[in-house]
Design a protein around this motif. Structure first.
Motif, PDB file in Angstrom:
ATOM      1  N   ASN A  92       5.536  33.805 -19.008  1.00 47.11           N
ATOM      2  CA  ASN A  92       4.434  34.728 -18.701  1.00 47.11           C
ATOM      3  C   ASN A  92       3.140  33.956 -18.474  1.00 47.11           C
ATOM      4  N   ASP A  93       2.869  32.988 -19.345  1.00 46.50           N
ATOM      5  CA  ASP A  93       1.664  32.175 -19.213  1.00 46.50           C
ATOM      6  C   ASP A  93       1.666  31.395 -17.904  1.00 46.50           C
ATOM      7  N   GLN A  94       2.806  30.820 -17.562  1.00 43.05           N
ATOM      8  CA  GLN A  94       2.913  30.051 -16.315  1.00 43.05           C
ATOM      9  C   GLN A  94       2.669  30.944 -15.098  1.00 43.05           C
ATOM     10  N   LEU A 122      10.209  31.242 -11.743  1.00 45.48           N
ATOM     11  CA  LEU A 122       9.751  31.657 -13.070  1.00 45.48           C
ATOM     12  C   LEU A 122      10.090  33.124 -13.316  1.00 45.48           C
ATOM     13  N   ALA A 123       9.857  33.965 -12.316  1.00 46.88           N
ATOM     14  CA  ALA A 123      10.133  35.394 -12.453  1.00 46.88           C
ATOM     15  C   ALA A 123      11.623  35.652 -12.634  1.00 46.88           C
ATOM     16  N   LYS A 132      10.215  31.482 -25.160  1.00 41.98           N
ATOM     17  CA  LYS A 132      10.360  30.971 -23.795  1.00 41.98           C
ATOM     18  C   LYS A 132       9.811  31.968 -22.782  1.00 41.98           C
ATOM     19  N   LYS A 133      10.052  33.246 -23.039  1.00 42.25           N
ATOM     20  CA  LYS A 133       9.568  34.295 -22.133  1.00 42.25           C
ATOM     21  C   LYS A 133       8.046  34.334 -22.126  1.00 42.25           C
ATOM     22  N   ILE A 144      -0.520  30.946 -12.206  1.00 43.64           N
ATOM     23  CA  ILE A 144      -0.347  30.971 -10.751  1.00 43.64           C
ATOM     24  C   ILE A 144      -1.100  32.157 -10.159  1.00 43.64           C
ATOM     25  N   LEU A 145      -0.998  33.318 -10.789  1.00 45.98           N
ATOM     26  CA  LEU A 145      -1.728  34.496 -10.315  1.00 45.98           C
ATOM     27  C   LEU A 145      -3.233  34.233 -10.288  1.00 45.98           C
TER      28      LEU A 145
END
Length: 80
Positions: A62-64, A23-24, A57-58, A68-69
């Motif tokens: 960020n939400d995804q 993702l990053a 999309k970005k 995870i965080l």
């Protein structure tokens, strides 16, 4: 969790969580392309559409990554 702890967690996830790392990486690619588009003095309609789509999309990425965080932070809090 402090900013330094959050940053350390991000670094840990980049190294140890393949989903977060992917993702990053995609986020970084979108950011690079958005910078290219922003530098255009007279973007075409297609380029303007691409810019709007990439921004959406970005934000989704960020939400995804934030989910995870939060999941990792919650795991750390319950394990202590």
């Amino acid at each position: 969790m402090s900013f330094a702890e959050t940053d350390a967690l991000k670094q840990h996830l980049l190294a140890n969580d393949t989903q977060f790392a992917e993702l990053a990486q995609t986020h970084s690619q979108y950011e690079k392309r958005l910078s290219e588009l922003a530098s255009l003095h007279y973007p075409s309609a297609e380029q303007q559409m691409e810019e709007a789509t990439l921004k959406k999309k970005k934000l989704f990425l960020n939400d995804q990554m934030e989910m995870i965080l939060r999941r990792y932070k919650k795991q750390q809090a319950t394990s202590h």
